[in-house]
Every structure is written in C-alpha cells, then in structure tokens.
Design a protein around this motif. Structure first.
Motif, PDB file in Angstrom:
ATOM      1  N   ILE A  63     -35.481  22.303 -27.158  1.00 21.24           N
ATOM      2  CA  ILE A  63     -35.713  21.915 -28.546  1.00 21.24           C
ATOM      3  C   ILE A  63     -34.848  20.716 -28.918  1.00 21.24           C
ATOM      4  O   ILE A  63     -35.308  19.768 -29.565  1.00 21.24           O
ATOM      5  CB  ILE A  63     -35.445  23.097 -29.499  1.00 21.24           C
ATOM      6  N   ALA A  64     -33.588  20.738 -28.494  1.00 22.44           N
ATOM      7  CA  ALA A  64     -32.682  19.626 -28.791  1.00 22.44           C
ATOM      8  C   ALA A  64     -33.195  18.325 -28.178  1.00 22.44           C
ATOM      9  O   ALA A  64     -33.187  17.273 -28.835  1.00 22.44           O
ATOM     10  CB  ALA A  64     -31.278  19.939 -28.288  1.00 22.44           C
ATOM     11  N   LEU A  65     -33.667  18.389 -26.934  1.00 24.93           N
ATOM     12  CA  LEU A  65     -34.210  17.182 -26.299  1.00 24.93           C
ATOM     13  C   LEU A  65     -35.421  16.663 -27.067  1.00 24.93           C
ATOM     14  O   LEU A  65     -35.574  15.450 -27.256  1.00 24.93           O
ATOM     15  CB  LEU A  65     -34.595  17.465 -24.845  1.00 24.93           C
ATOM     16  N   ASN A  66     -36.285  17.565 -27.509  1.00 24.98           N
ATOM     17  CA  ASN A  66     -37.464  17.117 -28.245  1.00 24.98           C
ATOM     18  C   ASN A  66     -37.110  16.616 -29.642  1.00 24.98           C
ATOM     19  O   ASN A  66     -37.773  15.709 -30.158  1.00 24.98           O
ATOM     20  CB  ASN A  66     -38.524  18.206 -28.277  1.00 24.98           C
ATOM     21  N   ALA A  67     -36.066  17.152 -30.248  1.00 22.99           N
ATOM     22  CA  ALA A  67     -35.595  16.615 -31.522  1.00 22.99           C
ATOM     23  C   ALA A  67     -35.082  15.185 -31.321  1.00 22.99           C
ATOM     24  O   ALA A  67     -35.355  14.299 -32.141  1.00 22.99           O
ATOM     25  CB  ALA A  67     -34.501  17.506 -32.112  1.00 22.99           C
ATOM     26  N   LEU A  68     -34.382  14.967 -30.219  1.00 22.20           N
ATOM     27  CA  LEU A  68     -33.910  13.615 -29.914  1.00 22.20           C
ATOM     28  C   LEU A  68     -35.082  12.680 -29.603  1.00 22.20           C
ATOM     29  O   LEU A  68     -35.083  11.513 -30.004  1.00 22.20           O
ATOM     30  CB  LEU A  68     -32.914  13.644 -28.750  1.00 22.20           C
ATOM     31  N   ARG A  69     -36.089  13.191 -28.908  1.00 21.55           N
ATOM     32  CA  ARG A  69     -37.305  12.409 -28.654  1.00 21.55           C
ATOM     33  C   ARG A  69     -37.942  12.034 -30.001  1.00 21.55           C
ATOM     34  O   ARG A  69     -38.361  10.898 -30.210  1.00 21.55           O
ATOM     35  CB  ARG A  69     -38.279  13.240 -27.815  1.00 21.55           C
ATOM     36  N   HIS A  70     -37.998  13.013 -30.906  1.00 17.09           N
ATOM     37  CA  HIS A  70     -38.556  12.798 -32.234  1.00 17.09           C
ATOM     38  C   HIS A  70     -37.787  11.717 -32.993  1.00 17.09           C
ATOM     39  O   HIS A  70     -38.360  10.950 -33.774  1.00 17.09           O
ATOM     40  CB  HIS A  70     -38.527  14.133 -33.000  1.00 17.09           C
ATOM     41  N   LEU A  71     -36.493  11.659 -32.764  1.00 15.94           N
ATOM     42  CA  LEU A  71     -35.648  10.635 -33.402  1.00 15.94           C
ATOM     43  C   LEU A  71     -35.789   9.265 -32.744  1.00 15.94           C
ATOM     44  O   LEU A  71     -35.203   8.288 -33.206  1.00 15.94           O
ATOM     45  CB  LEU A  71     -34.179  11.071 -33.368  1.00 15.94           C
ATOM     46  N   GLY A  72     -36.553   9.206 -31.642  1.00 18.43           N
ATOM     47  CA  GLY A  72     -36.814   7.927 -30.990  1.00 18.43           C
ATOM     48  C   GLY A  72     -35.933   7.596 -29.803  1.00 18.43           C
ATOM     49  O   GLY A  72     -35.986   6.486 -29.281  1.00 18.43           O
TER      50      GLY A  72
END
Length: 107
Positions: A63-72
């Motif tokens: 989830i943390a990795l995808n949140a960072l992906r979401h942040l660009g």
C-alpha cells in the motif's frame, strides 16, 4: 528481483499493470486501505497468528509503495527517498522515536 527496491521491487512490478487505475484513486483510498490492513494485523495478532500478521505487514508495504506511486514517485526516486529517510530520521534516533511514541500516544 530489482536491486533499487530489493524484493519490494517485485511488489512494485506486480502493481505496475494497475498504474493508471492507481493514479486515478483519491488519496483517501490509501489511508482507508492502510487502516483496514492495520485492523487485520490486529486481528491476526489477537488470534496468535503471527504468519497472518506478517503477511499484513507485507500488504502495508504494498500500500505504501502504491501511495508513493500515486504521489508520482518512480521506483528509483522511492529508493532514494527511503535511503534519505533512513539517514535523516532513523540512524541513531530509534530510541528517541520509540520514546516519542510512548509519550505522545501512550504506547
């Protein structure tokens, strides 16, 4: 396995096909998902299921990795971010961090 994120690179790669969907999600999605995963972790621990709890911890990282992906952030930028955070926040300060959590949150 990709070297920049270690085994987490495989987690990143597993989610890459969903990037367009991830980028469209509201930020609240990641907050809510992490809350639910924490509840599942708690339930596993309360039941004495340490393997189940460990798998939830892997989900935290996903989830943390995808949140960072979401942040660009790119995988390379994430690796740099992690190393910077370790250097500026964790090394030599872990006891202080634990004390701070104990004082602030009573844990």
């Amino acid at each position: 396995m990709n070297d920049d994120l270690g085994p987490l690179g495989d987690v990143w790669d597993a989610w890459t096909p969903a990037t367009k969907t991830i980028l469209k999600l509201p930020w609240e999605h990641f907050y809510s998902t992490m809350k639910h995963q924490c509840e599942e972790y708690y339930d596993h621990m309360a039941a004495g299921n340490s393997l189940g709890a460990a798998k939830e911890c892997v989900d935290f990282m996903s989830i943390a990795l995808n949140a960072l992906r979401h942040l660009g952030y790119t995988r390379e930028e994430i690796a740099t971010l992690i190393l910077g955070r370790v250097t500026s926040r964790y090394i030599g300060q872990t006891a202080k961090i634990i004390k701070s959590y104990q004082k602030r949150f009573g844990i």
